[in-house]
Design an enzyme around this catalytic site. Structure first.
Site, PDB file in Angstrom:
ATOM      1  N   HIS B  50       0.744  -1.407   0.052  1.00  0.00           N
ATOM      2  CA  HIS B  50      -0.092  -0.007   0.079  1.00  0.00           C
ATOM      3  C   HIS B  50       0.783   1.124   0.026  1.00  0.00           C
ATOM      4  O   HIS B  50       0.593   2.246  -0.670  1.00  0.00           O
ATOM      5  CB  HIS B  50      -0.862  -0.036   1.316  1.00  0.00           C
ATOM      6  N   HIS B  96     -10.617   2.181  -0.830  1.00  0.00           N
ATOM      7  CA  HIS B  96     -11.118   2.035   0.344  1.00  0.00           C
ATOM      8  C   HIS B  96     -11.629   0.450   0.381  1.00  0.00           C
ATOM      9  O   HIS B  96     -12.769   0.470   1.217  1.00  0.00           O
ATOM     10  CB  HIS B  96     -11.580   2.834   1.498  1.00  0.00           C
TER      11      HIS B  96
END
Lengths: 85, 764, 230
Positions: B50, B96
């Site tokens: 990430h 998300h």
């Protein structure tokens, strides 16, 4: 079967950020209640149900909380003892 | 240097932190010693996929990022382009997905919050939000729960902060059943002079933590497995982040005021990997050292360790580098907005990233190597044989269903497919009119926002057809960009630049990495051909569940510029008697179509070709016609093909409905289902009162364009003549199919009835 | 004429109200900070929409205790005009400036839409440039906009012609279908007994230009100017 009345308190899960509780805490401080340490705002649910006995009623309500009434990821719940209705 | 109570660094602990043996050796070599527990945590976060983009970086570098009007390309909190008049637009999209799969409401809400912060930390005032959402089939009650929770989360957060949610797309497909995609995009407006970058500068400048207190939210899962840490194991479990849009609103106003005040040099959101990544990235960009004292960070809970404070992902927090001596001024601005500020560190000359707890050093890395030494991988890439076989299949070999003898049946069925049907059920929950700039809101080809003080507007849109990318990632990647460009062009805007959110499966699987590489290559080709550079974005990998990966879904967020408000064009038919034109080729390609998926439950065939040269010409001629005032309406022809596009032109706007008489009989060489439902690219349905002049412009550009019918505002049918038959679809039936489907599905079960089904799904 | 627009923490329509007054009306406007006690010489006060204090306890419940609200209440008591829009309406009800309360929408969802309201009384300082029974197109955007009050209060409002706007369809028919939030008697806006405090859920400040969907809100602001000029 008899009738029972059971109350459930649902509160934000301990340790999670509680924006509503924080906003109310701040507002109370502004109004002069400086002794207030923390506020948590939850829901209070009253269920009237038929059950074999008080224990069965409480078990059923526990399951209702787990399945529907409370969000297990964000909320804690507490069940008051069943009383005959 | 280790803290008392820290667990020993063992192979098991290293593995729990997601580091490979080679990565650990790299860390060991960088430090020249065994890392502390805190250091291990820091590195595991910064070298995670990430934060580090370790599998995607080499591929992303192939994307075009430059244009004269690009003020800020990839590598900052958000990309920025100039729109003239001293004004600029900052925009970015971010995923998300995993938090939303676990807790849809908070997951989506905090996704919105994070992307808002990325935009206002560039000095831009957010003016619009978009969302690109993917869910499984709405037939599943769990999917309905996820859908309704995500929509509420997006709405409650954006509505409260007061940013209009104006556009996006929502797709339903079984491929996303266990792994929904929730991508949020924010667009902000700024004066070019106010542009600020997240670059730590100025030796001796204080580093200030601003906003919400730090709690144990979202701390890396590795921590609670360690026995040494757990006085109370429950309290250490990683927790979901809870969004507080009210604090966000205060943070937004305070940050913009801080940036204007000139008291600060840099500001960044504490997003993924919280304090760790924000401080390390700001130091790396500024090529300076920093020191942070975790004991000065305001915490929400007692007894938090340096490890927890550094890795907490509590929301609504910012890291600010202020000018030395301006600390009081910074504090005053924050106090005005009821926010707290704490000086927690300093920019230093010594090339080191140092964390202390009081005076005791708990972590120390040389220079900016924490960021620059991050590993980078180029895994094997190989196309799956199964997909190659699917692509080779002939869509026309799929036999027609008997019901298809009545093409109105097929049309209704497709119009009521949740992917095509009106999403008003969701959009009505989003405040789309606050700030009073929304000229075209949700439901149009793209949203249009006026730019106050000018005669300009911007058009914004997200797009991606994951099914195309699945069947042919190169072509699908091109189409994602081309379709987004066409969408903004339909409103009268010149496509300017994109941000992207690349949602893929596990990159260590060769067939997934193949999809990734090819899709990015296709996007790059389209961006070059259409002149829309990439200004940033986000990569979300490991979108998999036991049933497999999601469709590869590189979502494109496009920004276009409308030079004159009089050019703003709507998608639906406007005037009685206008001619209906089809700009682009008939084609009739059915591979990977919504028709095959909905009517035949088949995902096969090659997706439609994407001729980028033609796409460019289509967009250019459309814009030329719009600017000449020749176009009453323009609507992109996409999912469901020409018949669906025409039906949408008739009934999508409940306040402006029209019938139409359409003649497609000249295309008798193409099977009827190809004519009606084929998804050939580069096509736009135009209505015009001066069709000859539009035909002229198209002919000059070498773009096929045909007059196919007439708008009839008072008629209550959409009549379509084919070579061998004619259909007369009553508008009432089309309206019902298009507008009532999703509300009726969503009324089936109340919210929250499906918590029991939630438990088996955990974050990856 | 000078308009004072109150900014509470969490207000988000203050900016829209400011622009409606300055750009569309061409009048002076100032932002009034919630912590202040000073209306800075404003003739008309606007309590704008938003989510004051996050609306975390009840919509408007915390904002009513702001220092500025004491001055707003005094201003209202003096008979001067106060326009309370959306969250402002909720705050005004909590503060007792207007009767009744605004509760969660009956369908439990936030609703953002262009709705129609029928003007019920064009004799007020806020509506004198409209015709009675005229239908306006104005957006709503709220989660808690269902107007409720006791039957006595509702009857009194009706008898005194203090119901100013009612949700209607495009033809002006009052129906359940046209009611976006379940408000009692389709009530969208009311005025105080003195006629100087207006509370309404729809956003007139968002209906000030055809470019953004409607300019039906402009005459509401112009009505106040017209009345004062007269």
């Amino acid at each position: 079967m008899s009738k029972f009345r059971i109350a459930v308190h649902i509160t934000p899960r301990k340790g999670l950020l509680d924006p509503q509780g924080k906003a109310v805490t701040d507002a109370l401080h502004t109004l002069g209640f400086s002794e207030v340490k923390n506020v948590h705002v939850g829901r209070y649910i009253i269920i009237e149900t038929d059950a074999y006995d008080a224990i069965a009623a409480e078990e059923a309500v526990t399951e209702m909380c787990e399945k529907l009434l409370a969000n297990p990821v964000t909320e804690d719940f507490e069940i008051e003892s069943a009383v005959p209705a | 240097m280790p803290r008392p109570g820290d667990p020993a660094i063992t192979p098991a602990l290293i593995a729990e932190h997601g580091l490979t043996r080679q990565e650990y050796e790299r860390l060991f070599a960088m430090l020249g010693r065994t890392p502390t527990f805190t250091e291990l945590g820091i590195v595991s976060a910064l070298w995670s996929e990430h934060c580090s983009y370790k599998h995607s970086r080499p591929v992303l570098k192939t994307l075009p990022t430059e244009a004269p009007y690009v003020l800020q390309g990839p590598g900052e909190n958000a990309g920025v382009i100039s729109i003239g008049d001293g004004l600029a637009v900052a925009f970015k999209i971010e995923s998300h997905n995993h938090p939303s799969a676990v807790e849809p409401y908070q997951g989506a809400a905090t996704g919105v919050g994070g992307i808002l912060r990325d935009v206002f930390t560039m000095g831009a005032r957010p003016i619009a939000m978009l969302n690109s959402l993917r869910f499984g089939s709405l037939e599943s009650s769990r999917v309905r729960y996820l859908f309704s929770g995500v929509v509420r989360g997006i709405g409650d957060y954006g509505n409260c902060v007061g940013i209009p949610t104006v556009a996006g797309e929502i797709v339903f497909d079984p491929a996303y059943e266990y792994n929904p995609l929730v991508n949020a995009m924010c667009v902000g407006l700024l004066h070019e002079d106010d542009l600020i970058r997240a670059k730590a500068e100025g030796i001796g400048n204080p580093i200030i933590a601003v906003g919400a207190r730090t709690g144990r939210d979202g701390i890396h899962g590795a921590s609670f497995a360690s026995e040494d840490l757990s006085e109370a194991s429950d309290a250490k479990r990683p927790r979901i982040q809870v969004g507080d849009p009210f604090t966000e609103k205060l943070l937004l106003e305070a940050s913009l005021e801080l940036i204007k005040s000139g008291h600060i040099v840099a500001i960044q959101d504490m997003g993924a990997a919280g304090l760790t990544s924000s401080s390390a990235e700001m130091a790396e960009r500024g090529d300076v050292g920093v020191t942070i004292d975790v004991s000065k960070v305001p915490t929400r809970e007692s007894g938090m360790s340096p490890y927890e404070i550094l890795l907490s992902e509590s929301q609504e927090r910012m890291l600010v580098v202020a000018k030395r001596g301006h600390e009081e001024a910074v504090r005053e601005i924050l106090e005005k907005w009821d926010l707290t500020a704490a000086v927690i560190g300093e920019v230093i000359a010594e090339p080191v990233y140092r964390v202390t707890e009081g005076t005791k050093v708990v972590a120390e890395f040389p220079g900016s190597r924490l960021v620059t030494d991050c590993p980078s991988y180029s895994p094997d890439a190989r196309e799956s044989d199964a997909i190659r076989t699917l692509r080779a299949a002939d869509p026309l070999a799929v036999p027609e269903r008997s019901e298809e003898n009545d093409p109105i049946w097929t049309l209704e069925k497709l119009l009521s497919a949740p992917t095509i049907a009106s999403k008003s059920w969701a959009y009505r929950q989003y405040d789309s009119t606050v700030r009073t700039n929304t000229v075209i809101g949700p439901g149009g080809d793209a949203a249009v926002l006026r730019i106050r003080g000018t005669n300009k507007a911007i058009a914004v849109k997200t797009d991606c057809n994951g099914r195309y990318v699945y069947l042919d990632p190169r072509v699908g990647g091109r189409i994602a960009v081309a379709e987004a460009a066409r969408n903004v062009a339909c409103t009268g805007a010149r496509p300017m630049a994109i941000t992207n959110c690349l949602n893929f499966g596990n990159p260590t699987r060769p067939e997934v990495f193949f999809q990734f590489k090819e899709a990015v290559a296709g996007m790059g080709e389209a961006c070059r051909a259409l002149g829309t550079p990439v200004t940033g974005g986000n990569v979300s990998l490991y979108n998999e569940s036991p049933s497999g990966a999601v469709y590869p879904t590189p979502v494109i967020g496009m920004v276009g510029l409308i030079e004159d408000l009089s050019h703003v064009t709507r998608a639906t038919f406007q005037h009685d008697g206008d001619a209906v034109l089809l700009l682009g080729e008939m084609g009739g390609e059915l591979g990977g179509s919504e028709y095959l998926a909905t009517i035949h439950e088949a995902v096969l065939g090659a997706p439609p070709r994407c001729d980028l040269d033609l796409e460019k010409k289509v967009i250019d001629s459309l814009l030329e016609a719009i600017r000449a005032g020749l176009v009453s309406s323009a609507h992109d022809c996409s999912d469901g093909g020409l018949a669906i596009a025409l039906a949408e032109c008739c009934v999508a706007d409940l306040e402006c409905q029209s019938g139409a008489e359409i003649d497609l009989s000249t295309w008798g060489a193409i099977p009827n289902r190809g004519v009606l439902f084929g998804e050939t690219q580069g096509r736009i349905v135009i209505s015009s009162s001066t069709p000859e002049r539009v035909l002229e412009i198209a002919a000059k550009a070498g773009v096929p364009c045909a007059r196919i019918g007439t708008v009839q505002r008072t008629s209550d049918t959409l009549a379509i003549r084919l070579a061998d038959s004619e259909m007369k679809a009553p508008l009432g039936r089309l309206r019902h199919a298009y507008h009532d489907t999703i509300p009726s599905i969503m009324s089936r079960t109340p919210e929250h009835t499906t918590f029991d089904e939630l438990a088996p799904v955990a974050a990856h | 004429m000078k308009f004072g627009i109150v900014t509470f923490p969490g207000s988000n329509c203050d900016y829209d109200a400011y622009h409606a007054v300055t750009e569309i009306l061409g009048e002076e406007a100032v932002y009034l900070w919630h912590k202040d006690h000073d209306l800075r010489g404003s003739d008309v006060i606007i309590l704008p929409g938003g989510f004051s204090y996050g609306d975390y306890l009840r919509a408007g419940a915390i904002a009513r205790f702001s220092p500025i609200m004491q001055e707003v209440v005094a201003h209202a008591s003096s008979g001067a005009p106060v326009i309370c829009i959306c969250n402002g309406f909720q705050i005004a009800c909590e503060a007792g400036l207007l009767p009744g309360a605004l509760m969660r929408n009956s369908h439990l969802q936030f609703v953002s839409a262009q709705v129609r309201v029928r003007v019920e009384n064009s004799g007020t300082i806020f509506t004198n440039l409209y015709e009675t029974n005229e239908v306006l197109r104005i957006p709503v955007a709220h989660g808690e906009g269902r107007y409720v009050a006791s039957d006595d209060v509702l009857d009194a409002l009706e008898n005194d012609a203090r119901v100013i706007f009612r949700y209607a369809d495009a033809k002006g028919n009052i129906s359940a279908d046209a009611n976006p939030n379940g408000s009692e008697r389709n009530i969208a806006g009311i005025i105080s007994e003195g006629g100087n405090v207006l509370g309404m859920m729809p956003h007139p400040e968002r209906a000030c230009s055809p470019l953004v969907g409607s300019s039906d809100g402009v005459r509401l602001f112009e009505s106040i100017l017209a009345r004062v000029a007269a």
